[in-house]
Enzyme design. Structure first.
Site, mmCIF file in Angstrom:
data_model
loop_
_atom_site.group_PDB
_atom_site.id
_atom_site.type_symbol
_atom_site.label_atom_id
_atom_site.label_comp_id
_atom_site.label_asym_id
_atom_site.label_seq_id
_atom_site.Cartn_x
_atom_site.Cartn_y
_atom_site.Cartn_z
ATOM 1 N N LEU A 125 7.440 -0.086 4.094
ATOM 2 C CA LEU A 125 8.069 -1.943 4.288
ATOM 3 C C LEU A 125 8.300 -2.004 3.504
ATOM 4 C CD1 LEU A 125 8.047 -3.818 6.711
ATOM 5 C CD2 LEU A 125 5.701 -4.093 6.270
ATOM 6 N N GLY A 131 5.875 -7.811 -0.933
ATOM 7 C CA GLY A 131 4.654 -7.437 -0.058
ATOM 8 C C GLY A 131 4.000 -8.069 1.044
ATOM 9 N N SER A 132 3.620 -9.513 1.004
ATOM 10 C CA SER A 132 3.344 -10.362 1.909
ATOM 11 C C SER A 132 4.202 -10.597 2.492
ATOM 12 C CB SER A 132 2.106 -11.059 1.357
ATOM 13 O OG SER A 132 1.440 -10.720 0.529
ATOM 14 N N ARG A 244 -3.291 -1.478 12.595
ATOM 15 C CA ARG A 244 -4.608 -1.905 11.332
ATOM 16 C C ARG A 244 -5.939 -1.806 11.767
ATOM 17 N NH1 ARG A 244 -0.895 -8.086 10.611
ATOM 18 N NH2 ARG A 244 -0.299 -7.251 8.655
ATOM 19 N N ARG A 269 -36.058 7.436 -3.647
ATOM 20 C CA ARG A 269 -36.052 6.638 -5.482
ATOM 21 C C ARG A 269 -38.145 7.020 -5.182
ATOM 22 N NH1 ARG A 269 -34.752 7.385 -10.260
ATOM 23 N NH2 ARG A 269 -34.598 4.963 -11.614
ATOM 24 N N GLY A 341 -28.881 2.107 -8.739
ATOM 25 C CA GLY A 341 -28.759 1.118 -9.631
ATOM 26 C C GLY A 341 -27.815 1.730 -10.739
ATOM 27 N N GLU A 365 -2.029 -2.735 4.339
ATOM 28 C CA GLU A 365 -1.754 -3.605 5.811
ATOM 29 C C GLU A 365 -1.600 -5.343 5.904
ATOM 30 O OE1 GLU A 365 -2.023 -0.593 9.150
ATOM 31 O OE2 GLU A 365 -1.978 1.220 7.896
ATOM 32 N N GLY A 366 -1.405 -6.007 5.088
ATOM 33 C CA GLY A 366 -1.217 -7.200 4.970
ATOM 34 C C GLY A 366 -3.039 -7.357 4.185
ATOM 35 N N THR A 367 -2.994 -7.745 3.575
ATOM 36 C CA THR A 367 -4.011 -8.353 2.595
ATOM 37 C C THR A 367 -4.888 -9.382 3.756
ATOM 38 O OG1 THR A 367 -3.224 -10.533 2.077
ATOM 39 C CG2 THR A 367 -2.453 -8.747 -0.117
HETATM 40 N N1 CAA Z 1 4.939 -8.913 16.859
HETATM 41 C C1 CAA Z 1 6.271 -9.046 17.836
HETATM 42 N N2 CAA Z 1 6.871 -9.866 16.796
HETATM 43 C C2 CAA Z 1 6.375 -11.089 15.347
HETATM 44 C C3 CAA Z 1 5.028 -10.314 15.523
HETATM 45 C C4 CAA Z 1 4.365 -9.684 16.074
HETATM 46 N N3 CAA Z 1 2.896 -9.550 15.572
HETATM 47 N N4 CAA Z 1 4.719 -11.497 14.072
HETATM 48 C C5 CAA Z 1 5.974 -11.663 13.579
HETATM 49 N N5 CAA Z 1 7.109 -10.924 15.029
HETATM 50 C C6 CAA Z 1 8.572 -11.985 15.180
HETATM 51 C C7 CAA Z 1 8.718 -13.315 15.034
HETATM 52 O O1 CAA Z 1 8.533 -13.674 16.544
HETATM 53 C C8 CAA Z 1 9.904 -13.703 14.278
HETATM 54 O O2 CAA Z 1 10.475 -13.701 15.633
HETATM 55 P P1 CAA Z 1 11.654 -14.672 15.438
HETATM 56 O O3 CAA Z 1 13.144 -14.406 14.780
HETATM 57 O O4 CAA Z 1 12.140 -13.416 17.210
HETATM 58 O O5 CAA Z 1 11.563 -15.814 16.301
HETATM 59 C C9 CAA Z 1 10.090 -12.808 13.367
HETATM 60 O O6 CAA Z 1 9.500 -11.844 13.329
HETATM 61 C C10 CAA Z 1 9.205 -13.212 12.140
HETATM 62 O O7 CAA Z 1 7.958 -13.628 12.229
HETATM 63 P P2 CAA Z 1 7.721 -15.051 11.369
HETATM 64 O O8 CAA Z 1 9.269 -15.913 11.202
HETATM 65 O O9 CAA Z 1 6.163 -15.380 11.719
HETATM 66 O O10 CAA Z 1 7.771 -14.199 9.844
HETATM 67 P P3 CAA Z 1 7.060 -14.868 8.679
HETATM 68 O O11 CAA Z 1 8.215 -14.190 7.387
HETATM 69 O O12 CAA Z 1 6.605 -16.675 8.916
HETATM 70 O O13 CAA Z 1 5.677 -13.454 8.607
HETATM 71 C C11 CAA Z 1 4.323 -12.349 8.282
HETATM 72 C C12 CAA Z 1 4.885 -13.482 9.136
HETATM 73 C C13 CAA Z 1 2.834 -11.905 10.060
HETATM 74 C C14 CAA Z 1 3.549 -12.855 6.816
HETATM 75 C C15 CAA Z 1 4.176 -11.319 8.451
HETATM 76 O O14 CAA Z 1 5.490 -10.933 7.043
HETATM 77 C C16 CAA Z 1 3.392 -9.908 7.439
HETATM 78 O O15 CAA Z 1 2.754 -9.513 8.709
HETATM 79 N N6 CAA Z 1 2.848 -9.948 6.324
HETATM 80 C C17 CAA Z 1 2.461 -8.756 6.027
HETATM 81 C C18 CAA Z 1 2.393 -7.451 5.764
HETATM 82 C C19 CAA Z 1 1.476 -5.967 5.932
HETATM 83 O O16 CAA Z 1 1.322 -6.587 6.410
HETATM 84 N N7 CAA Z 1 2.584 -5.446 4.277
HETATM 85 C C20 CAA Z 1 1.882 -3.824 4.856
HETATM 86 C C21 CAA Z 1 2.887 -3.090 4.324
HETATM 87 S S1 CAA Z 1 2.119 -1.482 4.659
HETATM 88 C C22 CAA Z 1 1.293 -0.863 4.344
HETATM 89 O O17 CAA Z 1 0.495 -1.617 3.526
HETATM 90 C C23 CAA Z 1 1.212 0.277 4.715
HETATM 91 C C24 CAA Z 1 0.047 1.223 3.566
HETATM 92 O O18 CAA Z 1 -0.218 1.589 2.969
HETATM 93 C C25 CAA Z 1 -1.374 2.144 4.220
#
Ligand code: CAA
Length: 388
Positions: A125, A131-132, A244, A269, A341, A365-367
């Site tokens: 992703l 990232g975020s 998550r 200890r 220690g 998986e999201g900060t």
């Molecule tokens: N379930 C279903 N749909 C969802 C949803 C959810 N939980 N969250 C959002 N959506 C949908 C919304 O309904 C919206 O849909 P419509 O366009 O149809 O209305 C669409 O997705 C966009 O949603 P937002 O407007 O809320 O999106 P946003 O751009 O504001 O961002 C965010 C939302 C929560 C910040 C998201 O970008 C996010 O989760 N960011 C963090 C990313 C992340 O976790 N990355 C981790 C990578 S993986 C990893 O780290 C793995 C590893 O190494 C082990």
């Protein structure tokens, strides 16, 4: 874990996972941490123990377990080695998009080899500049006849260097924002698909975290998840809701593993002529650590049960579990180093590894800042009249 709260199968899974963690993972955890190489012997043992597809439905060769079953196993693995815990859990992360968004044919094609432990899968992703703000990704997938042509890069792909399948999110309709993103499964060996830089990491060093490069990479159009463009961002978010708790369980396992070490060490200890665990200051630290771990475990398991129940709003509780458990892991592993220690700061003991491994759980998986944002958005939506 309080046995009465779990099914006989969950208890059996925990025992099987603990046995593997203690006998196969713990003895080699330090070696792979130093070498920063993938523990194929551990992967083989997971496969032989029949734990590869705990979360995959029985019809696709898995054990048909839910997110709680996954958490029980991930916690036990992570108690011995946080890297091995995520090396396993990332296969759930990579396969959830297929489970939530794939067609029957796609499930039939990709899930059985994952369930059997014959193939590994990862999840792509994030990008350097996305990232975020995952929705701002730029990796492009352009339709060309029976293919999608992928161009771009993915960053921080956990397990990507050893995975046969990689669930990649890319832009198919550039003018549609998040609604123009699609999930596409890319298979190892596809021309134009290349694993790039391997990150040199602070923790979880046994699992490769890599960059992926796509250069005119032609992927069959039938690999588009769900067969319809534009559903990828939703599938990615639905995946993170379900995955998550796995990171949170990794955090609980790391914290529990660090507490186990701290109890043993503080008992042995001797200072001022007595075991340091006889000092009230140390006892209070141990008591706080244990209480925080149990609170985190219960919230994580509540989040997993909520997902398994089919409840329609799982986003908030999933984020809460991840937020709390990973903050607890950081706190508890830091306290464990403190209790060791000077020895805790050195590599003679594994306490410092737990602290290094714990840090990433607050980031990937999201900060935890994003978890707070997700929780607050849902709280405010509920207050404005949405349902819980
Ligand atoms: N379930 C279903 N749909 C969802 C949803 C959810 N939980 N969250 C959002 N959506 C949908 C919304 O309904 C919206 O849909 P419509 O366009 O149809 O209305 C669409 O997705 C966009 O949603 P937002 O407007 O809320 O999106 P946003 O751009 O504001 O961002 C965010 C939302 C929560 C910040 C998201 O970008 C996010 O989760 N960011 C963090 C990313 C992340 O976790 N990355 C981790 C990578 S993986 C990893 O780290 C793995 C590893 O190494 C082990």
């Amino acid at each position: 874990m309080i046995n009465e709260l779990y099914t006989p199968r969950q208890i059996e899974l925990r025992e099987r996972a603990r046995d593997l963690a203690e006998n196969v993972m713990r003895p080699v955890a330090a070696k792979y941490d130093v070498e920063q190489t993938y523990p194929w012997e551990v992967q083989k043992a997971i496969k032989e123990a029949g734990l590869s597809g705990v979360w995959i439905p029985e019809e696709y060769g898995g054990l048909g377990g839910g997110v709680l079953d996954l958490c029980v196993v991930v916690e036990e693995f992570s108690r011995a080695c946080g890297g091995m815990g995520v090396g396993y859990a990332v296969n759930a992360l990579g396969s959830f998009p297929i489970l939530v968004g794939g067609t029957d044919d796609q499930k039939e094609r990709w899930l059985p080899p994952i369930a059997a432990g014959e193939k590994l899968i990862a999840f792509g992703l994030s990008e350097k500049e996305a990232g975020s703000d995952a929705g701002s990704m730029t990796t492009r997938a352009e339709r060309d006849g029976d293919f999608y042509v992928l161009n771009g890069e993915k960053k921080w792909n956990t397990g990507g260097a050893v995975a046969s399948f990689n669930t990649i999110f890319a832009v198919t309709q550039p003018d549609r924002g998040a609604r123009g993103i699609s999930g596409i499964v890319v298979e190892e060996g596809t021309p134009g698909y290349r694993v790039g830089k391997h990150e040199d990491k602070m923790g979880i060093r046994c699992v490769p975290v890599v960059e992926l490069h796509f250069e005119d990479c032609r992927v069959p159009a039938e690999n588009l998840l769900g067969g319809t463009e534009g559903r990828g961002f939703k599938h990615a978010m639905m995946t993170l809701d379900r995955a998550r708790p796995g990171v949170a369980a990794q955090a609980v396992g790391l914290a529990q593993g660090a507490l186990d070490l701290a109890i043993e060490y503080t008992h042995k200890r001797q200072q001022f002529g007595q075991s340091i665990s006889s000092f009230q200051g140390v006892q209070w630290m141990l008591a706080d650590m244990a209480t925080q771990i149990e609170a985190a475990r219960q919230l994580v398991h509540a989040s997993a049960r909520t997902i398994d129940s089919g409840h329609k709003n799982i986003t908030k509780i999933s984020a809460m579990g991840k937020l709390m458990a990973t903050d607890v892991a950081m706190k508890v592993t830091t306290e464990a180093v403190q209790l060791f220690g000077g020895y805790g700061y050195c590599k003679d003991y594994p306490a410092e590894k737990y602290m290094r491994d714990a840090k990433i759980t607050q980031i990937y998986e999201g900060t935890n800042q994003i978890q707070r944002l997700v929780i607050a958005r849902n709280l405010l939506r509920e207050a404005a009249g949405g349902t819980d």
